[in-house]
Design an enzyme around this catalytic site. Structure first.
Site, short mmCIF file in Angstrom:
data_model
loop_
_atom_site.label_atom_id
_atom_site.label_comp_id
_atom_site.label_asym_id
_atom_site.label_seq_id
_atom_site.Cartn_x
_atom_site.Cartn_y
_atom_site.Cartn_z
N GLU A 1 47.49 31.03 33.41
CA GLU A 1 46.91 30.67 32.09
C GLU A 1 45.49 31.19 32.10
O GLU A 1 44.63 30.62 32.77
CB GLU A 1 46.90 29.14 31.91
CG GLU A 1 48.25 28.48 31.93
CD GLU A 1 49.01 28.67 30.63
OE1 GLU A 1 48.44 29.23 29.67
OE2 GLU A 1 50.18 28.26 30.58
N CYS B 1 39.63 28.01 26.31
CA CYS B 1 40.29 29.32 26.37
C CYS B 1 40.91 29.70 25.03
O CYS B 1 40.96 30.87 24.68
CB CYS B 1 41.35 29.30 27.46
SG CYS B 1 42.40 27.87 27.34
P1 NDP Z 1 37.66 31.11 37.45
O1 NDP Z 1 38.79 32.05 37.32
O2 NDP Z 1 36.41 31.60 38.05
O3 NDP Z 1 38.08 29.84 38.29
C1 NDP Z 1 39.25 29.10 38.07
C2 NDP Z 1 39.66 28.41 39.35
O4 NDP Z 1 40.03 29.39 40.32
C3 NDP Z 1 38.52 27.63 40.00
O5 NDP Z 1 39.07 26.50 40.64
C4 NDP Z 1 37.97 28.63 40.99
O6 NDP Z 1 37.26 28.04 42.03
C5 NDP Z 1 39.24 29.28 41.49
N1 NDP Z 1 39.07 30.62 42.06
C6 NDP Z 1 38.02 31.46 41.95
N2 NDP Z 1 38.29 32.62 42.62
C7 NDP Z 1 39.54 32.49 43.16
C8 NDP Z 1 40.39 33.34 43.94
N3 NDP Z 1 40.01 34.57 44.31
N4 NDP Z 1 41.61 32.89 44.29
C9 NDP Z 1 42.04 31.67 43.90
N5 NDP Z 1 41.27 30.82 43.17
C10 NDP Z 1 40.05 31.22 42.79
O7 NDP Z 1 37.45 30.54 36.00
P2 NDP Z 1 36.44 29.43 35.56
O8 NDP Z 1 36.55 28.25 36.41
O9 NDP Z 1 35.11 30.06 35.46
O10 NDP Z 1 37.05 29.01 34.12
C11 NDP Z 1 36.77 29.66 32.96
C12 NDP Z 1 37.88 30.65 32.62
O11 NDP Z 1 39.15 30.02 32.61
C13 NDP Z 1 37.72 31.21 31.23
O12 NDP Z 1 37.83 32.61 31.26
C14 NDP Z 1 38.85 30.60 30.42
O13 NDP Z 1 39.29 31.36 29.38
C15 NDP Z 1 39.88 30.38 31.43
N6 NDP Z 1 40.73 29.25 31.05
C16 NDP Z 1 42.00 29.50 30.61
C17 NDP Z 1 42.82 28.47 30.18
C18 NDP Z 1 44.20 28.73 29.71
O14 NDP Z 1 44.98 27.80 29.66
N7 NDP Z 1 44.58 29.93 29.37
C19 NDP Z 1 42.35 27.09 30.19
C20 NDP Z 1 41.03 26.93 30.70
C21 NDP Z 1 40.27 27.98 31.11
P3 NDP Z 1 35.70 27.61 41.84
O15 NDP Z 1 35.43 27.50 40.41
O16 NDP Z 1 35.66 26.33 42.51
O17 NDP Z 1 34.91 28.67 42.50
#
Ligand code: NDP
Length: 484
Positions: free
Chosen positions: A263, A297
């Site tokens: 997502e 999002c």
């Molecule tokens: P990120 O992709 O940076 O992070 C999402 C999660 O993944 C966090 O828990 C993060 O850890 C973790 N993460 C980061 N790098 C990795 C990796 N290489 N492998 C596995 N996990 C990893 O997104 P954000 O947290 O900054 O969230 C914002 C984004 O999420 C926006 O672009 C938004 O559009 C999207 N989003 C989409 C939704 C949907 O349903 N389509 C809903 C909500 C948000 P940590 O943050 O702890 O470093």
């Protein structure tokens, strides 16, 4: 107080009390039903983005901790959860839903303190919806034969689930509830900046007496997430977050047997026709982009207004923006709370500056921002075109680029001119226009004469770079089962 406060034009402050909230100084990892220290002994702080105040410390899980959590989940899967009668599984999930309801005030306040969202939203949207998700999927636990008639639904095994910071508890519920209902066990990682409600949920799960190891919660940064994704004994990866990280995960899944759902981001077109009920549409625009500071999002983050009503919509929208209250997230009057982190605030500022550099005209109300913490004014950018970065890229903040259009075909083409395909909205008096728009726009969710409405029974997910798979509703069960 009286000489600083204008009672004629301002609301009196209405802060939510935090007296009864219990936040521990330190949270360890939740593995096998217990809170255990991380192997490295390392912890990191989580702060209130509205004040800068340190709220607590959470453990930094490394590969050894993730391995421990996956082993606990596997053992629970093999020995109890997959063998339990579905009706019994359902009872546990109902219990989580009920306990969340009972403690909703506490969860709402902690969500607001850790993430920066207005208390009105965490109280009225995040927490009730999280509870409703558990309630909804609890009902499916013993009815899977009706979800997939003529087929037998088997659980997949251990699910690794990674969630972002914009709806911390709600995203945890979206992930946990269907996985549990289908008989899977879980290792969940909350986002680095918003781990607290996940840790409170761990406490609640312990109280609910869920068998040890069925749900394991490990905190950490992106590295911890990638350890979960690459763990060989994970059967399913469910990720919500940015498109950039989604792509990395998808590449790493290639050639493996793991099932996955992604997502990701979005850049929804919000379309206002000249026959729309303009006052309601303006409320819809406000809700579409300023809800949760625009950290959504599926936010209505590209506005398209038909030329004949563009001036009226702009003027009413600016007037409405002037009345929005930006301030303490714990104040019940607040409409726009704190930006989740400095990193996100810098990203918003950089993108708005790019809009300015590309000749965009910026409108921001003349309001004061709190001195501490991370805040940003609601912002409208006009005089932009499809190629502008503010129209193409996800800003994930309270910033709305506005463009005009003349015909329905023109707006469909503009709306689809994006790498994303998560959501969209249309305001019109004519059902025929609604049907044409919703059929022609490539987006997983379309709202008509409303925006940002969510229900556990309704599937959610995107096309193109917004990801794959659906969460919610009957469709949300499918990613957690193998059909035989
Ligand atoms: P990120 O992709 O940076 O992070 C999402 C999660 O993944 C966090 O828990 C993060 O850890 C973790 N993460 C980061 N790098 C990795 C990796 N290489 N492998 C596995 N996990 C990893 O997104 P954000 O947290 O900054 O969230 C914002 C984004 O999420 C926006 O672009 C938004 O559009 C999207 N989003 C989409 C939704 C949907 O349903 N389509 C809903 C909500 C948000 P940590 O943050 O702890 O470093």
């Amino acid at each position: 107080m009286t000489d600083q406060f204008d009672f004629a034009t301002e609301y009196a402050p209405a802060p939510e009390s935090t007296d009864h909230i219990q936040i521990e100084d330190q949270y360890s990892l939740f593995i096998n039903g217990e809170f255990v220290k991380p192997e490295s002994g390392k912890y990191f702080s989580t702060h209130n983005p509205a004040t800068g105040e340190k709220l607590s410390e959470v453990a930094k899980a490394d590969s050894a901790d993730v391995d421990k959590a996956v082993k606990a989940a596997r053992k629970a899967y093999d020995s109890t959860w997959s063998k339990m009668k579905p009706k019994e599984r359902g009872k546990y999930i109902f219990r989580i839903s009920r306990m969340l309801q009972e403690r909703s005030r506490e969860f709402a306040i902690i969500e607001t303190m850790d993430g920066g969202k207005p208390i009105r939203e965490s109280r009225d949207v995040d927490i009730p919806l999280a509870s409703a998700h558990f309630f909804y999927y609890a009902g499916w636990a013993d009815k899977l034969e009706y979800a997939f008639p003529g087929r037998k639904a088997r659980p997949l095994g251990v699910a690794g689930q990674i969630i972002p910071w914009n709806f911390p508890l709600l995203m945890a519920a979206w992930k946990l509830a269907p996985a549990l209902a289908c008989g899977n066990t879980i290792v969940l990682k909350p986002a680095e900046t918003t781990p607290l409600t996940a840790m409170k949920l761990a406490e609640l799960i312990q109280e609910a007496d869920l068998p040890p190891g069925v749900v394991n919660i490990v905190t950490g940064a992106g590295k911890t997430g990638s350890e979960i994704v690459s763990h060989p004994d994970i059967n399913k990866v469910a990720f919500t977050g940015s498109t950039a990280v989604g792509k990395i995960i998808q590449k790493s899944m290639a050639g493996s047997q793991k099932k996955y759902t992604l997502e990701l981001g979005g850049k929804a077109a919000h379309i206002i026709f000249d026959d729309a009920a303009i006052n309601q549409a303006v409320e819809g625009i406000v809700n579409g982009i300023f809800f949760n500071q625009g950290h959504v999002c599926c936010a209505g983050s590209r506005l398209y207004v038909q030329e004949g009503v563009a001036e009226e919509v702009m003027s009413k929208l600016k007037h409405r923006m002037d009345t929005l209250i930006v301030g303490s997230p714990l104040d019940k009057n607040t409409d726009i709370g704190a930006i989740n982190s400095k990193m996100q605030l810098d990203k918003i500022k950089e993108l708005v500056q790019s809009g300015r550099d590309e000749a965009g005209i910026i409108y921001q109300p003349d309001c004061n921002l709190p001195k501490n913490g991370y805040f940003y004014k609601p912002t409208l950018i006009s005089n932009v075109s499809q190629s502008h970065r503010v129209v193409q890229e996800e800003i994930f903040g309270p910033v709305l680029p506005i463009q005009t259009f003349r015909t329905i075909d023109e707006v469909i083409e503009k709306a689809n001119n994006t790498p994303y395909g998560l959501s969209g909205g249309v305001w019109t008096d004519k059902g025929a226009k609604i049907f044409k728009i919703t059929q022609k726009i490539r987006a997983g969710i379309m709202w008509a004469n409303t925006f940002n409405k969510f229900d556990p029974a309704s599937p959610f997910g995107g096309y193109k770079e917004s990801g794959m798979g659906r969460e919610g509703g009957l469709h949300g069960l499918y990613p957690y089962v193998e059909l035989v």
